[in-house]
Enzyme design. Structure first.
Site, PDB file in Angstrom:
ATOM      1  N   ASP A   6       0.865  -1.172   0.000  1.00  0.00           N
ATOM      2  CA  ASP A   6       0.000   0.000   0.000  1.00  0.00           C
ATOM      3  C   ASP A   6       0.909   1.232   0.000  1.00  0.00           C
ATOM      4  O   ASP A   6       2.106   1.129   0.293  1.00  0.00           O
ATOM      5  CB  ASP A   6      -0.886  -0.022   1.238  1.00  0.00           C
ATOM      6  N   ASP A   8      -0.275   5.215   0.842  1.00  0.00           N
ATOM      7  CA  ASP A   8      -0.585   6.166   1.910  1.00  0.00           C
ATOM      8  C   ASP A   8      -0.720   5.445   3.247  1.00  0.00           C
ATOM      9  O   ASP A   8      -1.537   4.535   3.397  1.00  0.00           O
ATOM     10  CB  ASP A   8      -1.891   6.906   1.610  1.00  0.00           C
ATOM     11  N   ASP A 167      -1.485  -0.748   5.924  1.00  0.00           N
ATOM     12  CA  ASP A 167      -1.783  -0.176   7.240  1.00  0.00           C
ATOM     13  C   ASP A 167      -3.271  -0.122   7.549  1.00  0.00           C
ATOM     14  O   ASP A 167      -3.646   0.323   8.637  1.00  0.00           O
ATOM     15  CB  ASP A 167      -1.226   1.249   7.336  1.00  0.00           C
TER      16      ASP A 167
END
Length: 219
Positions: A6, A8, A167
């Site tokens: 991922d 961001d 995240d």
């Protein structure tokens, strides 16, 4: 082995930018600005899906207006302010080490658009690190497995040879939907306990932990 990241909240810290410009876009449409906590919960989704959830509306014209206003404010803020999309501590060292492994292929699976991904990779001189870039430009939003399925198809990696690192709950759900191993990071935008509850196969607190955990999961 295919290691998908991922962006961001995992590789780059853009929380303040996203929260700031989401609030500006909503106020510009005479809507209450979402709180930072509300925005954190939708980071990782493709922008139209994220804004639809924040607005609590399926009015296409409103959603499209908010999307375009958000993009405009975001782009404008980057003029002379590229330091606002910094890498998390340890990210560069970890990416360099993984790239140097001959059996590893790296990729991106993100809710950010391809233009933004390309800009950030160029900003940090990371373009050569990633073989496959999966974005909402040519895939459904997370947690649909399309990003990972396409990445595996492009690279020839099997599900047993692929791991998703992220995240948010959406990253873990994405990995599980595609049938691959998942690693959650604790420095991002969703509560680590939520990632565990979503089924993360492992959690890491520092980028230095990543390579050993990948090897353990893939053994």
């Amino acid at each position: 082995m295919l290691v998908m990241f991922d962006m961001d909240g995992t590789l780059i810290d853009t929380q303040s930018l996203i929260c700031e410009h989401m609030a500006t876009a909503f106020r510009g449409a005479d809507l209450p600005a979402p709180t930072p906590e509300e925005v954190r919960r939708i980071i990782g989704l493709s922008l139209p899906v994220a804004i639809e959830r924040l607005a609590g509306s399926q009015d296409d014209s409103l959603i499209n207006r908010l999307v375009e206003d958000y993009k405009e404010h975001y782009r404008a803020s980057l003029v002379g302010g590229s330091d606002r999309e910094g890498l998390f501590p340890g990210a560069r060292t970890s990416l360099d080490a993984l790239r140097a492994e001959p059996d590893y292929v790296l990729g991106i699976a993100t809710g950010k658009g391809l233009a933004g991904v390309s800009r950030i990779l160029e900003l940090h001189s990371l373009g050569d690190h990633f073989t496959t870039l999966q974005t909402p430009d040519h895939n459904p939003s997370k947690p649909h497995p399309g990003m990972l399925l396409r990445a595996m198809d492009e690279t020839g990696a099997a599900t047993s040879e692929t791991v998703m690192v992220g995240d948010t709950v959406f990253d873990i759900e994405l990995g599980r939907a595609a049938g691959v191993a998942t690693i959650g990071v604790t420095w991002g935008y969703h509560d680590p306990a939520d990632l565990v509850a979503a089924g993360a196969d492992a959690m890491i607190d520092h980028f230095s932990d990543l390579a050993p955990v990948i090897r353990r999961l893939m053994d």
